[in-house]
Scaffold this motif. Structure first.
Motif, short mmCIF file in Angstrom:
data_model
loop_
_atom_site.label_atom_id
_atom_site.label_comp_id
_atom_site.label_asym_id
_atom_site.label_seq_id
_atom_site.Cartn_x
_atom_site.Cartn_y
_atom_site.Cartn_z
N LYS A 148 0.85 -1.19 0.00
CA LYS A 148 0.00 0.00 0.00
C LYS A 148 0.89 1.24 0.00
N ASP A 149 0.38 2.32 -0.52
CA ASP A 149 1.11 3.57 -0.57
C ASP A 149 0.34 4.68 0.12
N GLY A 150 1.02 5.79 0.34
CA GLY A 150 0.35 6.98 0.85
C GLY A 150 -0.32 6.80 2.19
N GLU A 151 -1.54 7.35 2.31
CA GLU A 151 -2.24 7.34 3.58
C GLU A 151 -2.57 5.93 4.05
N ALA A 152 -2.96 5.04 3.11
CA ALA A 152 -3.30 3.68 3.49
C ALA A 152 -2.12 2.97 4.14
N HIS A 153 -0.94 3.20 3.59
CA HIS A 153 0.27 2.63 4.18
C HIS A 153 0.59 3.28 5.51
N SER A 154 0.47 4.59 5.59
CA SER A 154 0.81 5.32 6.82
C SER A 154 -0.07 4.91 7.99
N ILE A 155 -1.36 4.71 7.73
CA ILE A 155 -2.28 4.32 8.80
C ILE A 155 -1.86 2.98 9.41
N GLU A 156 -1.55 2.02 8.57
CA GLU A 156 -1.19 0.70 9.09
C GLU A 156 0.20 0.69 9.71
N ARG A 157 1.11 1.47 9.15
CA ARG A 157 2.45 1.54 9.73
C ARG A 157 2.38 2.17 11.12
N LYS A 158 1.55 3.20 11.28
CA LYS A 158 1.37 3.84 12.59
C LYS A 158 0.75 2.85 13.57
N ALA A 159 -0.17 2.03 13.09
CA ALA A 159 -0.86 1.08 13.98
C ALA A 159 0.10 0.03 14.53
N ILE A 160 1.07 -0.40 13.74
CA ILE A 160 1.98 -1.46 14.19
C ILE A 160 3.19 -0.91 14.95
N PHE A 161 3.39 0.40 14.93
CA PHE A 161 4.59 0.98 15.52
C PHE A 161 4.79 0.60 16.99
N PRO A 162 3.72 0.51 17.80
CA PRO A 162 3.94 0.12 19.19
C PRO A 162 4.63 -1.23 19.37
N THR A 163 4.56 -2.09 18.37
CA THR A 163 5.23 -3.39 18.45
C THR A 163 6.71 -3.29 18.12
N VAL A 164 7.07 -2.45 17.14
CA VAL A 164 8.43 -2.47 16.60
C VAL A 164 9.23 -1.21 16.92
N SER A 165 8.71 -0.34 17.76
CA SER A 165 9.42 0.90 18.08
C SER A 165 10.72 0.59 18.81
N PRO A 166 11.71 1.47 18.73
CA PRO A 166 12.96 1.25 19.47
C PRO A 166 12.72 1.04 20.96
N ARG A 167 11.77 1.77 21.54
CA ARG A 167 11.50 1.63 22.97
C ARG A 167 10.94 0.25 23.30
N VAL A 176 11.28 -2.50 21.57
CA VAL A 176 12.35 -3.47 21.37
C VAL A 176 13.27 -3.51 22.59
N ARG A 177 13.63 -2.34 23.08
CA ARG A 177 14.54 -2.25 24.22
C ARG A 177 13.89 -2.75 25.51
N ASP A 178 12.66 -2.32 25.76
CA ASP A 178 12.03 -2.58 27.06
C ASP A 178 11.24 -3.88 27.13
N THR A 179 10.80 -4.39 26.00
CA THR A 179 9.94 -5.58 26.00
C THR A 179 10.59 -6.79 25.36
N TRP A 180 11.13 -6.62 24.16
CA TRP A 180 11.58 -7.80 23.41
C TRP A 180 13.00 -8.23 23.75
N LYS A 181 13.89 -7.30 24.05
CA LYS A 181 15.31 -7.67 24.21
C LYS A 181 15.50 -8.71 25.30
N ALA A 182 14.87 -8.54 26.45
CA ALA A 182 15.03 -9.50 27.55
C ALA A 182 14.55 -10.88 27.14
#
Length: 387
Positions: free
Chosen positions: A78-97, A99-105
């Motif tokens: 998907k491109d444009g807004e459709a892509h941005s909406i879904e990318r924003k929705a998944i960000f809480p899973t893959v954000s640097p924070r 990754v550091r605070d939840t997944w690394k351990a």
């Protein structure tokens, strides 16, 4: 109609080692139609870096593409807004924070368990027994499909990867892919009620919390599995092989002169695990005098761009002292790999240092062949270590 010059390739040789052919293409025909692949290839780094961002011309929206047909239209398609909406929705899973605070351990815990379990055996296949398992366990927690055995995670991932690169149209490959996507749907069905009652930071959960459509949720989980298993697996094994075959480079890391992250970035440049990304030409466009027509299929050859002689000092050499900064291993535009932070953490901060710390005297025990032109990595890697 496109005016791209035709460049014929030996498909079997290209799968075994695409780099000599790509080098000729960069020099002779940087924008060329390859009939054996049914696509026009862009092979120079700066062309890919610049044009990947032009989503109005090189569109990721490919309704008839193999990924969309076999796995559903995920955010990568998907491109444009459709892509941005879904990318924003998944960000809480893959954000640097996260990754550091939840997944690394969790990465550290299961990697230590895997290596401690294998250590008394003093030998294994790095790809099958170590890298595949580490990658699968990481993907289980990130996706939220924690009930899947790591072997099954690898099976369904490989089935989808084979399916979306099945440009020859092999019906058996397509059937295996369909079986794998159906299995993932069943795993999602089983986990949704659990995560509805007890939400967490997993990909399945955050999409449900964001209110994405059922079709988008499923397509994005399949996207994460298709890339999130094979790519870390291939880099963990491949980088281990690169270090063992380049002891001078390994010494730089073990002495602290170079970081594991730098080693990861240089390996991903040298042997890009995701070697290409397809695009659909959305409007007429001219590049290097070649006229591209709407609906042309274009492959952005990341693997070729990462060995561009005009960008990298020693493009064909695995060298941790050269600047891998211009690498496009994770992409360059709005579709830059969303899992990049998780991948760097899993591989560079956890898996690689732990492998070389917990398997003393690690060494190769046989040949390590590589394969693939769309996705590339080792096919097997027998290793041994000291008791």
């Amino acid at each position: 109609m496109s005016t791209a010059p035709v460049f014929d390739i030996d498909l079997a040789a290209f799968w075994a080692d695409p780099y000599p052919t790509l080098k000729r293409m960069r020099a002779q025909a940087p924008v060329a139609y390859v009939p054996q692949l049914g696509a026009t290839l862009l092979t120079r780094r700066d062309d890919i870096f610049t044009n990947e961002k032009k989503i109005d011309i090189f569109s990721s929206d490919q309704p008839g593409g193999l990924m969309s047909v076999l796995m559903g239209q995920n955010m990568m398609r998907k491109d444009g807004e459709a892509h941005s909406i879904e990318r924003k929705a998944i960000f809480p899973t893959v954000s640097p924070r996260t990754v550091r605070d939840t997944w690394k351990a969790q990465f550290q815990s299961f990697t230590a368990e895997i290596l401690d379990e294998l250590r008394p055996q003093t030998r294994a296949d790095m790809l099958r027994d170590i890298a595949t398992r580490i990658s699968g366990e990481a993907l289980k927690v990130i996706t939220g499909l924690t009930q899947i055995p790591w072997q099954e995670m690898d099976r369904v991932s490989q089935g989808m990867m084979d399916g979306i690169s099945n440009y020859a149209g092999d019906p058996a490959v397509e059937a295996r892919c369909n079986d794998c996507t159906a299995a993932i749907d069943r795993y999602i069905d089983a986990r949704m009620p659990v995560l509805r009652d007890a939400p967490d930071a997993s990909l399945l959960s955050v999409q449900m919390q964001a209110g994405l459509s059922d079709a988008s949720i499923r397509a994005n989980v399949k996207l994460a599995i298709s890339g999130g298993q094979n790519e870390p697996r291939d880099v963990i094994a491949g980088l281990s092989w690169a270090m063992l075959t380049h002891p001078d480079q390994l010494a730089l890391v073990l002495s602290g002169q170079v970081t594991w992250l730098a080693a990861f970035e240089e390996y991903a440049r040298w042997i890009a695990p995701v070697a290409m990304s397809p695009r659909r030409v959305a409007q007429p466009y001219t590049l290097h005098g070649v006229q591209l027509a709407p609906e042309d299929r274009v492959f952005l050859m990341f693997s070729s761009g990462n060995r561009d002689e005009n960008v990298f000092a020693r493009p064909d050499v695995f060298d941790l002292t050269q600047d891998a900064g211009p690498s496009i291993a994770f992409g360059a535009g709005p579709h830059f790999c969303a899992g990049a932070w998780a991948s760097r953490c899993l591989i560079a901060e956890v898996a690689m240092p732990m492998i070389f710390e917990r398997l003393p005297g690690l060494r190769l025990e046989g040949e390590t062949p590589f394969g693939g032109w769309a996705f590339r990595g080792p096919l097997r890697m027998p290793v041994a270590w000291d008791a």
